[in-house]
Scaffold this motif. Sequence first.
Motif, PDB file in Angstrom:
ATOM      1  N   MET A 119      -0.682  18.727  10.920  1.00 49.02           N
ATOM      2  CA  MET A 119      -1.751  17.712  10.862  1.00 49.02           C
ATOM      3  C   MET A 119      -2.972  18.185  11.658  1.00 49.02           C
ATOM      4  SD  MET A 119      -0.464  15.573   8.849  1.00 49.02           S
ATOM      5  CE  MET A 119       0.946  16.434   8.183  1.00 49.02           C
ATOM      6  N   ARG A 120      -2.711  18.854  12.804  1.00 50.12           N
ATOM      7  CA  ARG A 120      -3.851  19.312  13.609  1.00 50.12           C
ATOM      8  C   ARG A 120      -4.566  20.485  12.922  1.00 50.12           C
ATOM      9  NH1 ARG A 120      -4.140  21.052  19.900  1.00 50.12           N
ATOM     10  NH2 ARG A 120      -6.284  21.757  19.795  1.00 50.12           N
ATOM     11  N   ALA A 121      -3.786  21.325  12.234  1.00 47.81           N
ATOM     12  CA  ALA A 121      -4.401  22.425  11.483  1.00 47.81           C
ATOM     13  C   ALA A 121      -5.300  21.853  10.377  1.00 47.81           C
ATOM     14  CB  ALA A 121      -3.319  23.321  10.886  1.00 47.81           C
ATOM     15  N   LEU A 122      -4.846  20.771   9.740  1.00 46.84           N
ATOM     16  CA  LEU A 122      -5.675  20.115   8.721  1.00 46.84           C
ATOM     17  C   LEU A 122      -6.935  19.521   9.365  1.00 46.84           C
ATOM     18  CD1 LEU A 122      -2.835  18.388   6.644  1.00 46.84           C
ATOM     19  CD2 LEU A 122      -4.402  20.122   5.776  1.00 46.84           C
ATOM     20  N   ALA A 123      -6.760  18.899  10.534  1.00 54.59           N
ATOM     21  CA  ALA A 123      -7.908  18.308  11.227  1.00 54.59           C
ATOM     22  C   ALA A 123      -8.937  19.382  11.580  1.00 54.59           C
ATOM     23  CB  ALA A 123      -7.435  17.578  12.491  1.00 54.59           C
ATOM     24  N   ASP A 124      -8.445  20.569  11.918  1.00 50.14           N
ATOM     25  CA  ASP A 124      -9.320  21.707  12.222  1.00 50.14           C
ATOM     26  C   ASP A 124     -10.225  22.050  11.049  1.00 50.14           C
ATOM     27  OD1 ASP A 124      -9.178  22.748  14.703  1.00 50.14           O
ATOM     28  OD2 ASP A 124      -8.081  24.567  14.162  1.00 50.14           O
ATOM     29  N   LYS A 125      -9.736  21.777   9.848  1.00 47.83           N
ATOM     30  CA  LYS A 125     -10.520  22.035   8.623  1.00 47.83           C
ATOM     31  C   LYS A 125     -11.335  20.807   8.241  1.00 47.83           C
ATOM     32  CE  LYS A 125      -9.226  26.151   6.796  1.00 47.83           C
ATOM     33  NZ  LYS A 125     -10.070  27.172   6.170  1.00 47.83           N
ATOM     34  N   GLY A 126     -11.357  19.828   9.147  1.00 51.77           N
ATOM     35  CA  GLY A 126     -12.150  18.619   8.888  1.00 51.77           C
ATOM     36  C   GLY A 126     -11.443  17.599   8.012  1.00 51.77           C
ATOM     37  N   MET A 260      -5.340  27.348   3.461  1.00 49.01           N
ATOM     38  CA  MET A 260      -4.919  27.510   4.856  1.00 49.01           C
ATOM     39  C   MET A 260      -3.527  28.117   4.893  1.00 49.01           C
ATOM     40  SD  MET A 260      -5.675  23.600   5.920  1.00 49.01           S
ATOM     41  CE  MET A 260      -4.962  23.798   7.523  1.00 49.01           C
ATOM     42  N   ASN A 261      -3.331  29.130   5.734  1.00 48.61           N
ATOM     43  CA  ASN A 261      -1.965  29.646   5.910  1.00 48.61           C
ATOM     44  C   ASN A 261      -1.297  28.927   7.085  1.00 48.61           C
ATOM     45  OD1 ASN A 261      -2.708  30.909   8.321  1.00 48.61           O
ATOM     46  ND2 ASN A 261      -3.193  32.838   7.316  1.00 48.61           N
ATOM     47  N   GLY A 262      -0.069  29.319   7.413  1.00 48.69           N
ATOM     48  CA  GLY A 262       0.719  28.583   8.405  1.00 48.69           C
ATOM     49  C   GLY A 262       0.442  28.946   9.860  1.00 48.69           C
ATOM     50  N   LEU A 263      -0.566  29.807  10.093  1.00 56.07           N
ATOM     51  CA  LEU A 263      -0.810  30.196  11.492  1.00 56.07           C
ATOM     52  C   LEU A 263      -1.278  29.023  12.341  1.00 56.07           C
ATOM     53  CD1 LEU A 263      -2.519  33.704  11.237  1.00 56.07           C
ATOM     54  CD2 LEU A 263      -0.314  33.161  12.286  1.00 56.07           C
ATOM     55  N   GLY A 264      -2.149  28.195  11.774  1.00 52.26           N
ATOM     56  CA  GLY A 264      -2.648  27.040  12.529  1.00 52.26           C
ATOM     57  C   GLY A 264      -1.507  26.104  12.890  1.00 52.26           C
ATOM     58  N   MET A 265      -0.632  25.856  11.921  1.00 48.22           N
ATOM     59  CA  MET A 265       0.528  24.984  12.166  1.00 48.22           C
ATOM     60  C   MET A 265       1.386  25.551  13.286  1.00 48.22           C
ATOM     61  SD  MET A 265       3.410  23.986   9.345  1.00 48.22           S
ATOM     62  CE  MET A 265       5.027  23.355   9.803  1.00 48.22           C
ATOM     63  N   MET A 266       1.593  26.861  13.242  1.00 47.74           N
ATOM     64  CA  MET A 266       2.428  27.508  14.257  1.00 47.74           C
ATOM     65  C   MET A 266       1.791  27.379  15.653  1.00 47.74           C
ATOM     66  SD  MET A 266       3.286  30.558  15.898  1.00 47.74           S
ATOM     67  CE  MET A 266       2.361  31.848  15.124  1.00 47.74           C
ATOM     68  N   LEU A 267       0.485  27.645  15.712  1.00 45.10           N
ATOM     69  CA  LEU A 267      -0.228  27.551  16.992  1.00 45.10           C
ATOM     70  C   LEU A 267      -0.178  26.117  17.532  1.00 45.10           C
ATOM     71  CD1 LEU A 267      -2.281  28.820  19.057  1.00 45.10           C
ATOM     72  CD2 LEU A 267      -4.081  27.964  17.548  1.00 45.10           C
ATOM     73  N   TYR A 268      -0.474  25.152  16.665  1.00 45.72           N
ATOM     74  CA  TYR A 268      -0.615  23.782  17.148  1.00 45.72           C
ATOM     75  C   TYR A 268       0.721  23.089  17.408  1.00 45.72           C
ATOM     76  CZ  TYR A 268      -5.587  24.334  16.229  1.00 45.72           C
ATOM     77  OH  TYR A 268      -6.884  24.766  16.253  1.00 45.72           O
ATOM     78  N   GLN A 269       1.810  23.548  16.764  1.00 50.34           N
ATOM     79  CA  GLN A 269       3.109  22.982  17.155  1.00 50.34           C
ATOM     80  C   GLN A 269       3.414  23.425  18.581  1.00 50.34           C
ATOM     81  OE1 GLN A 269       6.167  24.749  17.797  1.00 50.34           O
ATOM     82  NE2 GLN A 269       5.174  26.707  17.405  1.00 50.34           N
ATOM     83  N   GLY A 270       2.999  24.653  18.917  1.00 54.07           N
ATOM     84  CA  GLY A 270       3.178  25.150  20.288  1.00 54.07           C
ATOM     85  C   GLY A 270       2.283  24.398  21.264  1.00 54.07           C
ATOM     86  N   ALA A 271       1.042  24.158  20.845  1.00 56.41           N
ATOM     87  CA  ALA A 271       0.095  23.448  21.723  1.00 56.41           C
ATOM     88  C   ALA A 271       0.593  22.034  22.017  1.00 56.41           C
ATOM     89  CB  ALA A 271      -1.283  23.408  21.068  1.00 56.41           C
ATOM     90  N   ALA A 272       1.197  21.400  21.012  1.00 57.42           N
ATOM     91  CA  ALA A 272       1.706  20.030  21.220  1.00 57.42           C
ATOM     92  C   ALA A 272       2.867  20.042  22.216  1.00 57.42           C
ATOM     93  CB  ALA A 272       2.139  19.428  19.885  1.00 57.42           C
ATOM     94  N   ALA A 273       3.740  21.051  22.124  1.00 61.82           N
ATOM     95  CA  ALA A 273       4.849  21.159  23.082  1.00 61.82           C
ATOM     96  C   ALA A 273       4.305  21.438  24.485  1.00 61.82           C
ATOM     97  CB  ALA A 273       5.795  22.277  22.642  1.00 61.82           C
ATOM     98  N   PHE A 274       3.337  22.325  24.565  1.00 58.98           N
ATOM     99  CA  PHE A 274       2.695  22.699  25.841  1.00 58.98           C
ATOM    100  C   PHE A 274       2.143  21.449  26.538  1.00 58.98           C
ATOM    101  CE2 PHE A 274      -0.864  24.395  28.333  1.00 58.98           C
ATOM    102  CZ  PHE A 274      -0.372  25.601  28.829  1.00 58.98           C
ATOM    103  N   LYS A 275       1.490  20.605  25.769  1.00 57.56           N
ATOM    104  CA  LYS A 275       0.906  19.375  26.317  1.00 57.56           C
ATOM    105  C   LYS A 275       2.015  18.440  26.828  1.00 57.56           C
ATOM    106  CE  LYS A 275      -2.624  16.267  26.456  1.00 57.56           C
ATOM    107  NZ  LYS A 275      -4.046  16.405  26.687  1.00 57.56           N
ATOM    108  N   LEU A 276       3.120  18.367  26.089  1.00 61.24           N
ATOM    109  CA  LEU A 276       4.217  17.490  26.507  1.00 61.24           C
ATOM    110  C   LEU A 276       4.812  17.949  27.841  1.00 61.24           C
ATOM    111  CD1 LEU A 276       5.963  16.976  23.047  1.00 61.24           C
ATOM    112  CD2 LEU A 276       4.960  15.164  24.455  1.00 61.24           C
ATOM    113  N   TRP A 277       4.922  19.264  28.040  1.00 64.38           N
ATOM    114  CA  TRP A 277       5.525  19.765  29.284  1.00 64.38           C
ATOM    115  C   TRP A 277       4.559  19.725  30.463  1.00 64.38           C
ATOM    116  CZ3 TRP A 277       6.585  24.476  25.841  1.00 64.38           C
ATOM    117  CH2 TRP A 277       7.759  24.288  25.103  1.00 64.38           C
ATOM    118  N   THR A 278       3.293  20.103  30.191  1.00 61.22           N
ATOM    119  CA  THR A 278       2.363  20.349  31.307  1.00 61.22           C
ATOM    120  C   THR A 278       1.305  19.253  31.458  1.00 61.22           C
ATOM    121  OG1 THR A 278       0.734  21.537  29.953  1.00 61.22           O
ATOM    122  CG2 THR A 278       2.552  22.843  30.870  1.00 61.22           C
TER     123      THR A 278
END
Length: 292
Positions: A119-126, A260-278
Amino acid sequence: MGKIAVTERVTGHTELIGLIGYPIRHSMSPTMHNEAFKKLGLDYVYVAFEVDNDTLEDTVKGMRAMKVRGFNVTMPNKRKIVQYLDKLSDASALTGSVNTVVNDNGVLTGYITDGIGCMRALADKGVDVKGKKFTIMGTGGAGTAIIVQAALDGAKELSIFNRNDSFIEEAKQTVKKVNEQTNCKATLYMLEDQDKLRAEIASSDILINATCVGMKPLEGQSLITDPTMLHPGLIVHDCVYSPRETKLLSIAKDAGCITMNGLGMMLYQGAAAFKLWTGKDMPTDYIKDILF
Ligand code: NAD
């Protein structure tokens, strides 16, 4: 150089974040998170552990006993871990799977961030998914996470296609839960029904490939081979990120779609986890430069 970097970074105060799965050594997540910790000066270290279903329960007990802040969970443990946790996010409860665990003073909560990443990767594309219609091909781990998150985030309608394989029974359950527990209308169709697929894509804003078709050993293949099934302006998101441009994306680009390829999804699933921990935002532009 390795020695200097480790002794500078890791002290008696450093907290552990883990990744548990098998196989695991190929994962980009340790690089992603450790670079982000370093960049923000956060005193965490992220380490991958080879853990399969047989050693999962002991591992979760150990993570709790060692008071680790949290960990990521990948195959084959994403569904099995649910029984060992104390609480689940709404998306985890709906998908029945977990890729991120947060330890709050001994209370382990499971989240699934793959759908959030998409969803965040889609948001990145507006793209604002509220009120949109999706056609989603694939109801495995990635597809289910996207279905559930799109529904939770306010998508209007989801037309879901899967071939008649071992994923279909679970897909029926997911669709039932989405219809009962969200305001989104979800319908499951057979991928073999190409006329239905054509009709549903024609009335969709977003097309998602969440199958393995397009990556090795199915690289060079696409579930859509006829470009007339696509229309200009359709957003086509392929969860596959290796290769960067799948056959589907190349056909979609020629048909005038936004791809769009899956790189954005991969990055942002990590970013969401990062936010939950830190509690902090991952410096995603910096990580993109390092990883992609
Ligand atoms: P999975 O094994 O859970 O599900 C596989 C899905 O592919 C099922 O829906 C299955 O029916 C379908 N499928 C397999 N072979 C097929 C074929 N020949 N024809 C039609 N359908 C077929 O896998 P997953 O974890 O959901 O991964 C699916 C894809 O998504 C993979 O390509 C994976 O690399 C990608 N993925 C990307 C991310 C990301 O962050 N970008 C995250 C997870 C998965």
